[in-house]
Scaffold this motif. Structure first.
Motif, PDB file in Angstrom:
ATOM      1  N   LYS A   1       0.837  -1.204   0.000  1.00  0.00           N
ATOM      2  CA  LYS A   1       0.000   0.000   0.000  1.00  0.00           C
ATOM      3  C   LYS A   1       0.876   1.259   0.000  1.00  0.00           C
ATOM      4  CE  LYS A   1      -4.333  -1.532   1.901  1.00  0.00           C
ATOM      5  NZ  LYS A   1      -5.182  -1.639   3.058  1.00  0.00           N
ATOM      6  N   VAL A   2       0.392   2.279  -0.700  1.00  0.00           N
ATOM      7  CA  VAL A   2       1.134   3.532  -0.833  1.00  0.00           C
ATOM      8  C   VAL A   2       0.353   4.645  -0.133  1.00  0.00           C
ATOM      9  CG1 VAL A   2       2.020   5.230  -2.478  1.00  0.00           C
ATOM     10  CG2 VAL A   2       2.162   2.783  -3.006  1.00  0.00           C
ATOM     11  N   TYR A   3       1.083   5.455   0.648  1.00  0.00           N
ATOM     12  CA  TYR A   3       0.440   6.539   1.391  1.00  0.00           C
ATOM     13  C   TYR A   3       1.128   7.863   1.064  1.00  0.00           C
ATOM     14  CZ  TYR A   3      -1.246   2.564   4.057  1.00  0.00           C
ATOM     15  OH  TYR A   3      -1.826   1.370   4.413  1.00  0.00           O
ATOM     16  N   PRO A   4       0.337   8.922   0.861  1.00  0.00           N
ATOM     17  CA  PRO A   4       0.950  10.232   0.616  1.00  0.00           C
ATOM     18  C   PRO A   4       1.414  10.858   1.934  1.00  0.00           C
ATOM     19  CG  PRO A   4      -1.443  10.408   0.568  1.00  0.00           C
ATOM     20  CD  PRO A   4      -1.129   8.958   0.821  1.00  0.00           C
ATOM     21  N   ILE A   5       2.556  11.541   1.879  1.00  0.00           N
ATOM     22  CA  ILE A   5       3.064  12.268   3.049  1.00  0.00           C
ATOM     23  C   ILE A   5       3.036  13.750   2.674  1.00  0.00           C
ATOM     24  CG2 ILE A   5       4.962  12.516   4.713  1.00  0.00           C
ATOM     25  CD1 ILE A   5       3.902   9.601   4.520  1.00  0.00           C
ATOM     26  N   ALA A   6       2.186  14.515   3.307  1.00  0.00           N
ATOM     27  CA  ALA A   6       2.055  15.943   2.988  1.00  0.00           C
ATOM     28  C   ALA A   6       3.313  16.697   3.440  1.00  0.00           C
ATOM     29  CB  ALA A   6       0.814  16.506   3.682  1.00  0.00           C
ATOM     30  N   PRO A   7       3.574  17.873   2.849  1.00  0.00           N
ATOM     31  CA  PRO A   7       4.821  18.603   3.167  1.00  0.00           C
ATOM     32  C   PRO A   7       5.008  18.922   4.653  1.00  0.00           C
ATOM     33  CG  PRO A   7       3.727  19.584   1.271  1.00  0.00           C
ATOM     34  CD  PRO A   7       2.798  18.532   1.797  1.00  0.00           C
ATOM     35  N   ASP A   8       3.919  19.142   5.374  1.00  0.00           N
ATOM     36  CA  ASP A   8       4.057  19.573   6.768  1.00  0.00           C
ATOM     37  C   ASP A   8       3.713  18.467   7.761  1.00  0.00           C
ATOM     38  OD1 ASP A   8       1.431  19.466   6.045  1.00  0.00           O
ATOM     39  OD2 ASP A   8       0.837  21.288   7.120  1.00  0.00           O
ATOM     40  N   VAL A   9       3.749  17.214   7.288  1.00  0.00           N
ATOM     41  CA  VAL A   9       3.376  16.090   8.159  1.00  0.00           C
ATOM     42  C   VAL A   9       4.522  15.082   8.147  1.00  0.00           C
ATOM     43  CG1 VAL A   9       1.735  14.186   8.441  1.00  0.00           C
ATOM     44  CG2 VAL A   9       0.925  16.424   7.684  1.00  0.00           C
ATOM     45  N   SER A  10       4.854  14.541   9.316  1.00  0.00           N
ATOM     46  CA  SER A  10       5.933  13.546   9.358  1.00  0.00           C
ATOM     47  C   SER A  10       5.420  12.197   8.870  1.00  0.00           C
ATOM     48  CB  SER A  10       6.471  13.414  10.785  1.00  0.00           C
ATOM     49  OG  SER A  10       5.534  12.723  11.583  1.00  0.00           O
ATOM     50  N   VAL A  11       6.350  11.323   8.519  1.00  0.00           N
ATOM     51  CA  VAL A  11       5.970   9.972   8.081  1.00  0.00           C
ATOM     52  C   VAL A  11       5.239   9.253   9.220  1.00  0.00           C
ATOM     53  CG1 VAL A  11       6.849   7.726   7.314  1.00  0.00           C
ATOM     54  CG2 VAL A  11       7.881   9.839   6.437  1.00  0.00           C
ATOM     55  N   VAL A  12       5.772   9.401  10.423  1.00  0.00           N
ATOM     56  CA  VAL A  12       5.145   8.749  11.589  1.00  0.00           C
ATOM     57  C   VAL A  12       3.698   9.201  11.745  1.00  0.00           C
ATOM     58  CG1 VAL A  12       5.117   8.873  14.123  1.00  0.00           C
ATOM     59  CG2 VAL A  12       7.216   8.228  12.940  1.00  0.00           C
ATOM     60  N   GLU A  13       3.509  10.498  11.628  1.00  0.00           N
ATOM     61  CA  GLU A  13       2.178  11.067  11.831  1.00  0.00           C
ATOM     62  C   GLU A  13       1.220  10.634  10.724  1.00  0.00           C
ATOM     63  OE1 GLU A  13       0.411  15.563  12.595  1.00  0.00           O
ATOM     64  OE2 GLU A  13       2.559  15.262  12.258  1.00  0.00           O
ATOM     65  N   ALA A  14       1.696  10.679   9.480  1.00  0.00           N
ATOM     66  CA  ALA A  14       0.835  10.304   8.352  1.00  0.00           C
ATOM     67  C   ALA A  14       0.428   8.833   8.449  1.00  0.00           C
ATOM     68  CB  ALA A  14       1.568  10.565   7.043  1.00  0.00           C
ATOM     69  N   LEU A  15       1.385   7.967   8.807  1.00  0.00           N
ATOM     70  CA  LEU A  15       1.065   6.537   8.883  1.00  0.00           C
ATOM     71  C   LEU A  15       0.177   6.240  10.098  1.00  0.00           C
ATOM     72  CD1 LEU A  15       4.448   4.865   7.831  1.00  0.00           C
ATOM     73  CD2 LEU A  15       2.420   5.311   6.442  1.00  0.00           C
TER      74      LEU A  15
END
Ligand code: FES
Length: 321
Positions: free
Chosen positions: A245-259
């Motif tokens: 699965k692929v997840y977008p990471i927004a410019p102002d969000v960390s990978v940890v937070e997005a996941l």
């Protein structure tokens, strides 16, 4: 960083504590109790001009009528400390986050607290807690001079006094911190807490490790972690190798937070690239390392990264999760 609950507080007292250091006592506008906190906690302070800075709470952790922070005015810093000193005054109302703790005390037979300069703030709160519970501990407080030593009189007049050792750079050689002597006898029942500038922490941690201290018995919090310029940050994507699965990471969000929002939890502690807890293997893509944990060689190898703070130079990172 994860979204934090905020609250408005009044600066009920602003006081000079040492050369270039002011403390701020913050209380609720209606005088009600503040959310509780534990020793080692910090708050985000939202400053005039849109800056947000983290400051450790340095009052006793059982107090609910106030939070106290202390700030060193550092014109060379990113502007937060100057804004605190010049633009935040007694009587002002400011917005803060509720406290969170990435630097918590662990039970131990003996606890060593090593402070460099303004890095004393979380350790002062810890020392108070340890003194109140009758714990075996020592506070070693290193500063440039007596004039630059915040809370010296307060410490001397408190239950911390018998456990406190002051070390001044400008003082006689025999009073300077002998790091190797202080850390000489590591053991499974001992814990070491260090807070201060990067050079101070690196010296203490390197010495501790050379003397046999276990990594997980050394707890540290950088004071004034090098600023990252995040203004040019771009979004990218992360693929989870196990699911595809692929997840977008927004410019102002960390990978940890997005996941995390997608139900994928990566274990974290400091969330500022210091502790190593979130270390994750990278299978594809180029990492933009932002942490202070990996060595330069490890960063260059591009095989692992800290998703709490680091990002991607490539459009996609494939993670071994
Ligand atoms: S949580 Fe500490 S380095 Fe990422």
């Amino acid at each position: 960083m994860t979204a934090q609950e905020t609250l408005q507080v009044r600066v009920v007292k602003k006081q000079a504590e040492a050369e270039g250091i002011a403390s701020y006592e913050l209380a609720r506008l209606d005088g009600a109790a503040l959310p509780p906190f534990s020793a080692g906690s910090h708050i985000d302070v939202h400053l005039p001009g849109g800056l947000t800075r983290q400051y450790s709470l340095c009052n006793a952790s059982h107090e609910s009528h106030r939070y106290r922070i202390a700030v060193l005015r550092d014109p060379a810093s990113r502007g937060g400390s100057v804004a605190m000193h010049d633009s935040v005054h007694e009587g002002d109302v400011i917005t803060i986050s509720t406290p969170r703790n990435h630097f918590a005390l662990h039970p131990a037979q003996r606890t060593l607290l090593l402070a460099g300069g303004i890095g004393v703030t979380p350790l002062l709160c810890m020392a108070d807690r340890l003194a109140r519970t009758g714990a075996d501990f020592a506070l070693h407080y290193c500063t440039r001079s007596a004039e630059r030593t915040a809370f010296a009189a307060e410490i001397a007049a408190s239950a911390i006094a018998p456990h406190a050792h002051f070390h001044f750079d400008a003082g006689a050689p025999e009073q300077k911190l002998d790091t190797a002597a202080v850390l000489a006898a590591p053991g499974p029942d001992k814990r070491l807490y260090v807070c201060g500038p990067a050079g101070f922490i690196d010296h203490v941690v390197t010495t501790a490790k050379a003397l046999g201290w276990a990594q997980d018995h050394i707890h540290l919090e950088y004071f004034g972690a090098p600023a990252q310029d995040t203004s040019g940050d771009q979004g990218f994507e992360v693929r989870i190798a196990s699911t595809g699965k692929v997840y977008p990471i927004a410019p102002d969000v960390s990978v940890v937070e997005a996941l995390r929002k997608e139900g994928i939890d990566i274990l974290t502690s400091c969330e500022q690239g210091v502790c190593g807890t979130c270390l994750t293997r990278v299978l594809e893509g180029e990492v933009d390392h932002r942490d202070m944990y990996l060595t330069d060689e490890e960063k260059a190898a591009n095989e692992q990264f800290m998703p709490c703070c680091s990002r991607a130079r490539s459009k996609l990172l494939v993670l071994d999760l």
